[in-house]
Design an enzyme around this catalytic site. Structure first.
Site, PDB file in Angstrom:
ATOM      1  N   HIS A 171      36.392  45.174  15.666  1.00 45.17           N
ATOM      2  CA  HIS A 171      36.056  46.586  15.487  1.00 45.17           C
ATOM      3  C   HIS A 171      36.898  47.475  16.399  1.00 45.17           C
ATOM      4  CE1 HIS A 171      33.471  50.231  16.163  1.00 45.17           C
ATOM      5  NE2 HIS A 171      33.492  50.198  14.843  1.00 45.17           N
ATOM      6  N   ARG A 191      32.922  42.660  17.786  1.00 49.29           N
ATOM      7  CA  ARG A 191      33.260  43.848  18.580  1.00 49.29           C
ATOM      8  C   ARG A 191      34.763  43.932  18.819  1.00 49.29           C
ATOM      9  NH1 ARG A 191      29.542  47.956  19.809  1.00 49.29           N
ATOM     10  NH2 ARG A 191      27.569  47.073  19.103  1.00 49.29           N
ATOM     11  N   SER A 205      30.996  49.929   9.261  1.00 52.36           N
ATOM     12  CA  SER A 205      32.096  49.351  10.040  1.00 52.36           C
ATOM     13  C   SER A 205      31.827  47.892  10.375  1.00 52.36           C
ATOM     14  CB  SER A 205      32.302  50.154  11.332  1.00 52.36           C
ATOM     15  OG  SER A 205      32.743  51.455  11.063  1.00 52.36           O
TER      16      SER A 205
END
Length: 212
Positions: free
Chosen positions: A42, A39, A16
């Protein structure tokens, strides 16, 4: 019937973040903000959200320092609070949400505003040096700016990423235009939400751990 898919958590995690780092354009961001951006991407699955990432100079580093000092982390809604990985927060940090404080409902009715905005009025005691995380309600983002204008203590950082169609863009634009001297991180436009907001805090927490 069975499906062929990756089940190993570590491999899912690795792939990921490798995908985010491969597809998102991060080179123009400072090092600490690159970690925040990864982040953030994601959390929403949209690499182009980086294009709308807006922040003041040194905002990520200031957020890391505040966490390392054991600051309070104020959240506009419980979804934001739940998404913050508390075990990763430095010692002394505490997540706080006043949305369900009975006073917020009463005050909101009296002032004809939302409970999330009303709850902001009960943050003053620990607001100085804190991190404010807005992931849902633009009324809460507007209200924290109003509270600062009224003389409330200044937080160390405002993460202002509310989501939606009413007053969302306007509240973010006000933060960008005049953050009242407070470092900030936001995502321009209508996009935002609890997952995106708490992902920023989680990124800062990981950075705090690495720099101890």
């Amino acid at each position: 019937m069975t499906f062929d898919y990756i089940k190993d958590p570590a491999e899912i995690y690795r792939q990921s973040f490798a995908t985010v780092e491969r597809e998102a354009v991060l080179d123009n961001l400072p090092d600490a903000m690159q970690r925040v951006a990864v982040r953030l991407v994601h959390s929403c699955g949209m690499v182009d959200v980086v294009d709308d990432l807006e922040f003041s100079k040194g905002a990520a580093e200031i957020g890391v320092d505040a966490l390392k000092d054991g600051c309070a982390v104020f959240c506009d809604v419980e979804m934001v609070r739940s998404g913050i990985i508390e075990k990763n927060l430095p010692f002394g940090c505490e997540t706080l949400c006043t949305l369900n404080d009975p006073r917020a409902a009463e005050f909101g009715k009296a002032k004809s505003t939302t409970r999330t905005a009303a709850g902001v009025d009960f943050w003053d005691e620990r607001l100085a040096g804190s991190i404010v995380v807005i992931g849902n309600a633009p009324t809460a983002l507007f209200r924290i700016l109003e509270r600062i204008d009224l003389g409330a203590p200044k937080p160390a950082l405002i993460i202002g990423i509310p989501v939606g169609f009413v007053s969302v863009v306007e509240s973010k634009n006000e933060l960008i235009k005049n953050s009242r001297g407070i470092p900030f991180i936001t995502v321009k436009g209508r996009r935002g939400g609890s997952a995106m907001a708490c992902s920023v805090v989680n990124a800062l927490s990981f950075l705090a751990q690495e720099t101890n």
